[in-house]
Design a protein around this motif. Structure first.
Motif, PDB file in Angstrom:
ATOM      1  N   ASN A   1       3.764  19.498   6.891  1.00  0.00           N
ATOM      2  CA  ASN A   1       4.678  18.367   6.760  1.00  0.00           C
ATOM      3  C   ASN A   1       5.239  17.930   8.101  1.00  0.00           C
ATOM      4  O   ASN A   1       5.581  16.758   8.300  1.00  0.00           O
ATOM      5  N   ARG A   2       5.334  18.868   9.054  1.00  0.00           N
ATOM      6  CA  ARG A   2       5.860  18.553  10.384  1.00  0.00           C
ATOM      7  C   ARG A   2       4.988  17.520  11.096  1.00  0.00           C
ATOM      8  O   ARG A   2       5.464  16.768  11.951  1.00  0.00           O
ATOM      9  N   TYR A   3       3.709  17.472  10.754  1.00  0.00           N
ATOM     10  CA  TYR A   3       2.774  16.578  11.435  1.00  0.00           C
ATOM     11  C   TYR A   3       2.327  15.409  10.551  1.00  0.00           C
ATOM     12  O   TYR A   3       1.342  14.738  10.866  1.00  0.00           O
ATOM     13  N   ALA A   4       3.030  15.176   9.449  1.00  0.00           N
ATOM     14  CA  ALA A   4       2.710  14.054   8.556  1.00  0.00           C
ATOM     15  C   ALA A   4       3.641  12.890   8.854  1.00  0.00           C
ATOM     16  O   ALA A   4       4.854  13.011   8.692  1.00  0.00           O
ATOM     17  N   GLU A   5       3.087  11.766   9.288  1.00  0.00           N
ATOM     18  CA  GLU A   5       3.909  10.613   9.618  1.00  0.00           C
ATOM     19  C   GLU A   5       3.062   9.341   9.668  1.00  0.00           C
ATOM     20  O   GLU A   5       1.832   9.404   9.681  1.00  0.00           O
TER      21      GLU A   5
ATOM     22  N   TRP B   1       0.858  -1.188   0.000  1.00  0.00           N
ATOM     23  CA  TRP B   1       0.000   0.000   0.000  1.00  0.00           C
ATOM     24  C   TRP B   1       0.891   1.233   0.000  1.00  0.00           C
ATOM     25  O   TRP B   1       1.673   1.442   0.922  1.00  0.00           O
ATOM     26  N   ASP B   2       0.774   2.043  -1.063  1.00  0.00           N
ATOM     27  CA  ASP B   2       1.594   3.253  -1.205  1.00  0.00           C
ATOM     28  C   ASP B   2       0.689   4.483  -1.274  1.00  0.00           C
ATOM     29  O   ASP B   2      -0.416   4.424  -1.825  1.00  0.00           O
ATOM     30  N   LEU B   3       1.196   5.599  -0.741  1.00  0.00           N
ATOM     31  CA  LEU B   3       0.452   6.854  -0.814  1.00  0.00           C
ATOM     32  C   LEU B   3       1.414   8.036  -0.758  1.00  0.00           C
ATOM     33  O   LEU B   3       2.258   8.117   0.133  1.00  0.00           O
ATOM     34  N   LYS B   4       1.287   8.940  -1.750  1.00  0.00           N
ATOM     35  CA  LYS B   4       1.983  10.237  -1.700  1.00  0.00           C
ATOM     36  C   LYS B   4       0.953  11.247  -1.209  1.00  0.00           C
ATOM     37  O   LYS B   4      -0.050  11.482  -1.883  1.00  0.00           O
ATOM     38  N   THR B   5       1.207  11.828  -0.058  1.00  0.00           N
ATOM     39  CA  THR B   5       0.200  12.679   0.571  1.00  0.00           C
ATOM     40  C   THR B   5       0.198  14.073  -0.045  1.00  0.00           C
ATOM     41  O   THR B   5       1.225  14.749  -0.094  1.00  0.00           O
ATOM     42  N   TYR B   6      -0.973  14.478  -0.496  1.00  0.00           N
ATOM     43  CA  TYR B   6      -1.143  15.808  -1.076  1.00  0.00           C
ATOM     44  C   TYR B   6      -1.137  16.879   0.005  1.00  0.00           C
ATOM     45  O   TYR B   6      -1.632  16.672   1.112  1.00  0.00           O
ATOM     46  N   ARG B   7      -0.584  18.024  -0.328  1.00  0.00           N
ATOM     47  CA  ARG B   7      -0.654  19.187   0.552  1.00  0.00           C
ATOM     48  C   ARG B   7      -2.097  19.712   0.563  1.00  0.00           C
ATOM     49  O   ARG B   7      -2.715  19.866  -0.481  1.00  0.00           O
ATOM     50  N   ASN B   8      -2.600  19.995   1.781  1.00  0.00           N
ATOM     51  CA  ASN B   8      -3.957  20.510   1.904  1.00  0.00           C
ATOM     52  C   ASN B   8      -4.056  21.819   2.681  1.00  0.00           C
ATOM     53  O   ASN B   8      -5.136  22.393   2.775  1.00  0.00           O
ATOM     54  N   GLU B   9      -2.922  22.280   3.277  1.00  0.00           N
ATOM     55  CA  GLU B   9      -2.961  23.473   4.127  1.00  0.00           C
ATOM     56  C   GLU B   9      -2.107  24.588   3.527  1.00  0.00           C
ATOM     57  O   GLU B   9      -1.355  24.388   2.581  1.00  0.00           O
ATOM     58  N   LYS B  10      -2.212  25.789   4.107  1.00  0.00           N
ATOM     59  CA  LYS B  10      -1.507  26.962   3.588  1.00  0.00           C
ATOM     60  C   LYS B  10       0.011  26.796   3.660  1.00  0.00           C
ATOM     61  O   LYS B  10       0.723  27.112   2.717  1.00  0.00           O
ATOM     62  N   SER B  11       0.510  26.348   4.808  1.00  0.00           N
ATOM     63  CA  SER B  11       1.955  26.197   5.007  1.00  0.00           C
ATOM     64  C   SER B  11       2.345  24.743   4.831  1.00  0.00           C
ATOM     65  O   SER B  11       1.993  23.892   5.644  1.00  0.00           O
TER      66      SER B  11
ATOM     67  N   PHE C   1       3.307  17.696  -2.794  1.00  0.00           N
ATOM     68  CA  PHE C   1       3.246  16.548  -1.889  1.00  0.00           C
ATOM     69  C   PHE C   1       4.073  16.820  -0.630  1.00  0.00           C
ATOM     70  O   PHE C   1       5.024  17.608  -0.645  1.00  0.00           O
ATOM     71  N   THR C   2       3.718  16.122   0.452  1.00  0.00           N
ATOM     72  CA  THR C   2       4.475  16.253   1.702  1.00  0.00           C
ATOM     73  C   THR C   2       5.327  15.011   1.980  1.00  0.00           C
ATOM     74  O   THR C   2       6.524  15.119   2.179  1.00  0.00           O
ATOM     75  N   LYS C   3       4.728  13.831   1.980  1.00  0.00           N
ATOM     76  CA  LYS C   3       5.450  12.598   2.292  1.00  0.00           C
ATOM     77  C   LYS C   3       5.079  11.482   1.311  1.00  0.00           C
ATOM     78  O   LYS C   3       4.007  11.493   0.693  1.00  0.00           O
ATOM     79  N   GLN C   4       6.009  10.533   1.190  1.00  0.00           N
ATOM     80  CA  GLN C   4       5.738   9.290   0.460  1.00  0.00           C
ATOM     81  C   GLN C   4       5.705   8.173   1.501  1.00  0.00           C
ATOM     82  O   GLN C   4       6.702   7.912   2.179  1.00  0.00           O
TER      83      GLN C   4
END
Length: 633
Positions: A241-245, A226-236, A311-314
């Motif tokens: 990205n600091r809270y993506a894990e 299962w793979d996912l590249k997370t799209y950016r959804n917020e202004k900063s 994107f933020t994370k893979q």
């Protein structure tokens, strides 16, 4: 300079050349017969190409149940590459098709090819800002895939994401049930079953096989990827990205995370759910029967926030699907929705533990004090006002501790002249000075640690706020004064350049918080310096406090510029209230003359019996003094 003359010969030459070119073009013009022949040729080629595409399409959707000689040839050809799963490629569903299921909260689009979700849209939430017009899409444009590596009995390795599933959509009341079957025969298949209930973010998802014990090699588990590249959804993007894990539950309901480095890998046993958490949204795969092992990978995709803006994370996961009696059978669920503590907790599956509320006492404060109190206030008043009232309640509740801390400082300030006198008297004997100072404290009934303990009690609440506000989903896209989103920075000026550590904008709430901290420290630093006389061999606290008066506001100004406005608002109001409380205590409650008189009265009384800690400390000091005298002999 000589005047250029009219050259008649040159003009005659150009006219002759032009005439020759016109004559050549006329002589080479095709006749009507040649034009008709060329047109017929092009039409024939186009007709042949169209017929070839039609034949190809007919071949792809030709049912295997037909008994024409062509079917046997087609099946034989497909079996060379697909083995037992050649059957699936001959069905009408073996084409680029999609099935959509949706309720009031989410919309899912599932592809025939691969049988997995290719679009997951949250219908209640907008990207970036409230009126952006763009819905939050956790999955779209091939940023995610779900694949099972199929090891067949004839030594083939096939990927389910490349094969065609047959969809069947039914309803059971308000529940939508979509079965996707990768067939090896009429009753032999690998099945994905999706069940979407009304008004839910949770989607039932079962994987099972039927009649494949002769098709699949069941000597080792299947690999689910299962793979996912997370799209950016917020202004900063940097703040998001600091809270993506990756979070996961393993063992006896233990929650852990893979890490926040450039590239992190983790291998764990007995995993019951895996969450690809973004800042305010999350995708979770939950299984009733724990995966024996899971290999997790997280890669940071934001190297330069000015360039890497999509994107933020893979995230990647690899888990084994074990066979039972030659078949696979896993009952699972998907969650696509907000990373909202209350929503996640409502499912009673430990999902809420992926919200980073802090460990130990910090998490306890957030869970049992901050979340219920703020949730209650925000249920009937605007969020910005709720933060202010929330802060006032917390600070009033902590005011007795603030009073105790200031009272201790006042007592130490009254004793400072006598402590200074002892310092001069025993200037050459630090050990004796310490002993006499301790005796003075004991006689006066003053505990030098009394001022530190209240301050330490307040620290967990301060740290808890640093965890609570960035995780508060309720603040997302809620406005207050000039801030249009309390969960993001409140930029009042956009800079034409980028300042390292600071950003390309100026936020106002961090400036107000920094000013409040400056005046608070300015107000209290003098009393702290008076209360804590300089000790020999120790750092000069007076100088350190003078430095901190300027360093602390500067740090607030720099690091909070890109933080959520809600946290900066809380710190601004918190320091403002503390200044007010300290002013009242200092000018209207604490009377230094009375404190001085009480200390003098205490000195005349019998000294209080020392507690065990004080007794032990006194014994250690006496032993050190005796050893020092012995060494001099």
């Amino acid at each position: 300079m000589e005047e250029k003359k009219f050259d008649l010969n040159s003009i005659i030459g150009f006219v002759l050349i032009f005439g020759i070119l016109v004559w050549i073009m006329y002589q080479n013009q095709p006749s009507d017969k040649e034009i008709a022949a060329e047109k017929a040729k092009k039409e024939l080629v186009a007709k042949q190409e169209a017929q070839a595409k039609t034949d190809k399409t007919k071949t792809a959707v030709l049912p295997v149940a037909a008994t024409t000689p062509g079917d046997t040839v087609q099946l034989a050809q497909l079996q060379k590459t697909l083995g037992g799963f050649a059957y699936s490629a001959t069905l009408p569903s073996a084409k680029e098709g999609f099935t959509t299921i949706e309720n009031d909260k989410i919309k899912l689009k599932i592809a025939n090819k691969g049988g997995y979700i290719v679009e997951a849209t949250l219908k209640e939430f907008k990207r970036f800002e409230k009126n952006s017009g763009q819905l939050v899409e956790l999955i779209k444009d091939n940023n995610s895939n779900l694949n099972i590596q199929l090891q067949t009995t004839d030594n083939r390795t096939l990927n389910s994401k490349d094969l065609y599933f047959e969809p069947t959509l039914t309803k059971n009341g308000t529940d939508q049930i979509l079965t996707m079957r990768l067939k090896a025969g009429a009753n032999e298949f690998l099945e994905y079953k999706y069940v979407l209930k009304s008004n839910e973010y949770l989607v039932g998802f079962d994987i099972r096989s039927q009649g494949l014990n002769k098709v699949l090699n069941s000597s080792k588990p299947l690999d689910l990827q299962w793979d996912l590249k997370t799209y950016r959804n917020e202004k900063s993007i940097s703040y998001e990205n600091r809270y993506a894990e990756i979070y996961y539950e393993h063992g006896d309901h233990k929650i852990n995370y893979a890490g926040l480095g450039k590239h992190e890998e983790d291998s764990v046993d007995k995993v019951s759910f895996i969450a690809y958490k973004q800042h305010f949204f999350t995708s979770i795969l939950l299984t009733e029967k724990a995966f024996e092992k899971a290999k997790l990978e997280s890669t940071n995709l934001v190297n330069d926030e000015k360039i890497d803006t999509i994107f933020t994370k893979q995230f990647k996961t690899n888990v084994p699907l074990a066979f039972t009696n030659g078949e696979v059978d896993y009952k699972m669920s998907w969650y696509f929705g907000p990373a909202d503590y209350k929503v996640l907790k409502s499912y009673d599956k430990n999902f809420e533990k992926i919200i980073p509320l802090g460990w130990g006492i910090f998490g306890w404060i957030n869970k049992w004090i901050f979340i219920p109190l703020f949730g209650f206030l925000a249920s009937f008043i605007p969020y910005g006002i709720a933060i202010i009232i929330f802060t006032i309640i917390i600070k009033i509740a902590m005011s007795p501790i603030t009073y105790k801390s200031f009272l201790s400082q006042a007592k130490m300030k009254v004793l400072r002249p006598e402590i200074t006198e002892l310092g001069e008297k025993f200037k050459k004997d630090p050990m004796k000075k310490q002993q006499e100072t301790m005796k003075l404290y004991n006689k006066a009934g003053v505990n030098p640690m009394a001022g530190c303990i209240p301050a330490l009690i307040q620290l967990p609440f301060m740290y808890a706020s640093f965890q609570f506000f960035p995780s508060a989903f309720e603040l997302r896209q809620k406005s207050f004064l000039w801030a249009d989103d309390l969960s993001s920075f409140d930029a009042v000026v956009k800079l034409p350049f980028h300042i390292p550590l600071y950003g390309d904008h100026i936020s106002l709430f961090p400036i107000l918080a920094a000013i409040a901290i400056f005046f608070y420290m300015k107000m209290t630093s003098g009393d702290q310096q008076m209360a804590a006389p300089q000790q020999e061999g120790m750092p000069d606290m007076a100088k350190m406090m003078k430095i901190m008066i300027y360093v602390s506001p500067l740090m607030m100004l720099i690091f909070f510029n890109s933080y959520g406005a809600g946290l900066s608002l809380y710190n601004f109001i918190s320091n403002l209230i503390t200044i007010g409380i300290m002013f009242v205590i200092k000018n209207y409650i604490v009377d230094t003359d009375k404190i001085h008189a009480q200390i003098q009265e205490n000195k005349l009384k019998e000294p209080k019996k020392q507690n065990k800690f004080q007794q032990r400390l006194q014994e250690v000091m006496e032993q050190q003094e005796a050893a020092k005298k012995q060494n001099k002999k």
